[in-house]
Design a protein around this motif. Structure first.
Motif, PDB file in Angstrom:
ATOM      1  N   ALA A  65       0.834  -1.207   0.000  1.00  0.00           N
ATOM      2  CA  ALA A  65       0.000   0.000   0.000  1.00  0.00           C
ATOM      3  C   ALA A  65       0.866   1.253   0.000  1.00  0.00           C
ATOM      4  N   VAL A  66       1.932   1.238   0.785  1.00  0.00           N
ATOM      5  CA  VAL A  66       2.851   2.381   0.840  1.00  0.00           C
ATOM      6  C   VAL A  66       3.559   2.547  -0.506  1.00  0.00           C
ATOM      7  N   LEU A  67       4.053   1.445  -1.065  1.00  0.00           N
ATOM      8  CA  LEU A  67       4.773   1.510  -2.334  1.00  0.00           C
ATOM      9  C   LEU A  67       3.854   1.951  -3.470  1.00  0.00           C
ATOM     10  N   GLU A  68       2.649   1.401  -3.531  1.00  0.00           N
ATOM     11  CA  GLU A  68       1.722   1.781  -4.598  1.00  0.00           C
ATOM     12  C   GLU A  68       1.331   3.249  -4.485  1.00  0.00           C
ATOM     13  N   ALA A  69       1.164   3.741  -3.274  1.00  0.00           N
ATOM     14  CA  ALA A  69       0.832   5.152  -3.096  1.00  0.00           C
ATOM     15  C   ALA A  69       1.979   6.028  -3.595  1.00  0.00           C
ATOM     16  N   ARG A  70       3.210   5.587  -3.346  1.00  0.00           N
ATOM     17  CA  ARG A  70       4.387   6.337  -3.786  1.00  0.00           C
ATOM     18  C   ARG A  70       4.550   6.269  -5.304  1.00  0.00           C
ATOM     19  N   ALA A  71       4.319   5.085  -5.864  1.00  0.00           N
ATOM     20  CA  ALA A  71       4.554   4.878  -7.295  1.00  0.00           C
ATOM     21  C   ALA A  71       3.444   5.453  -8.170  1.00  0.00           C
ATOM     22  N   THR A  72       2.228   5.516  -7.645  1.00  0.00           N
ATOM     23  CA  THR A  72       1.102   5.912  -8.486  1.00  0.00           C
ATOM     24  C   THR A  72       0.357   7.139  -7.981  1.00  0.00           C
ATOM     25  N   ASP A  73       0.753   7.691  -6.871  1.00  0.00           N
ATOM     26  CA  ASP A  73       0.036   8.806  -6.243  1.00  0.00           C
ATOM     27  C   ASP A  73      -1.421   8.465  -5.977  1.00  0.00           C
ATOM     28  N   ASP A  74      -1.703   7.203  -5.790  1.00  0.00           N
ATOM     29  CA  ASP A  74      -3.051   6.724  -5.506  1.00  0.00           C
ATOM     30  C   ASP A  74      -3.022   6.054  -4.141  1.00  0.00           C
ATOM     31  N   ARG A  75      -4.111   6.096  -3.422  1.00  0.00           N
ATOM     32  CA  ARG A  75      -4.219   5.444  -2.125  1.00  0.00           C
ATOM     33  C   ARG A  75      -5.106   4.212  -2.261  1.00  0.00           C
TER      34      ARG A  75
END
Length: 133
Positions: A65-75
């Motif tokens: 969840a942390v990585l995806e938020a960082r990589a995609t600017d999505d939560r």
């Protein structure tokens, strides 16, 4: 260790991975696994974990969840991440022998291999690289 303390590597079927050789994954299979962003990001998280340490699916979902938020600017929803991991991505990675996944105990162990490690590192560096302004 009591039953309530959680799984130990020696207590699960994941221990068998220590005896397996470094069977090279085929390029078609490897690139198919890397084609999914969520699977790729899960591999980044698993490869970054300490060698021979297991992660629970909940721990992996938190890291993802942390990585995806960082990589995609999505939560993304942590629950949705864990569901797709359990029912789709982890079984595919396990079938490819890149990880050992025990769905009954909800634990994952990264196995990788020389070819998988090299390509995961390359793709991760390219995908997550920050460019200076």
């Amino acid at each position: 260790m009591s039953e309530n303390d959680g799984p130990e590597l020696g207590d699960t079927s994941l221990d068998a991975s220590a005896d397996r050789g470094d069977a090279a994954i085929g390029f078609d299979q490897l690139f198919s696994l890397l084609a999914s962003a969520r699977r790729r990001h899960a591999l980044y998280c698993l490869a970054a974990a300490t060698a021979s340490s297991t992660l629970t699916t909940a721990e992996l979902a938190d890291r993802l969840a942390v990585l995806e938020a960082r990589a995609t600017d999505d939560r993304p929803s942590r629950t949705e991440i864990e569901l797709t991991l359990r029912h789709s991505h982890l079984p595919k990675l396990d079938d490819a022998d890149v990880i050992d996944y025990d769905p009954e105990q909800s634990v994952v162990l990264y196995r990788g291999g020389r070819r998988a490690d090299r390509w995961i590192d390359r793709v991760m560096d390219a995908e997550l690289a920050t460019t200076p302004d």
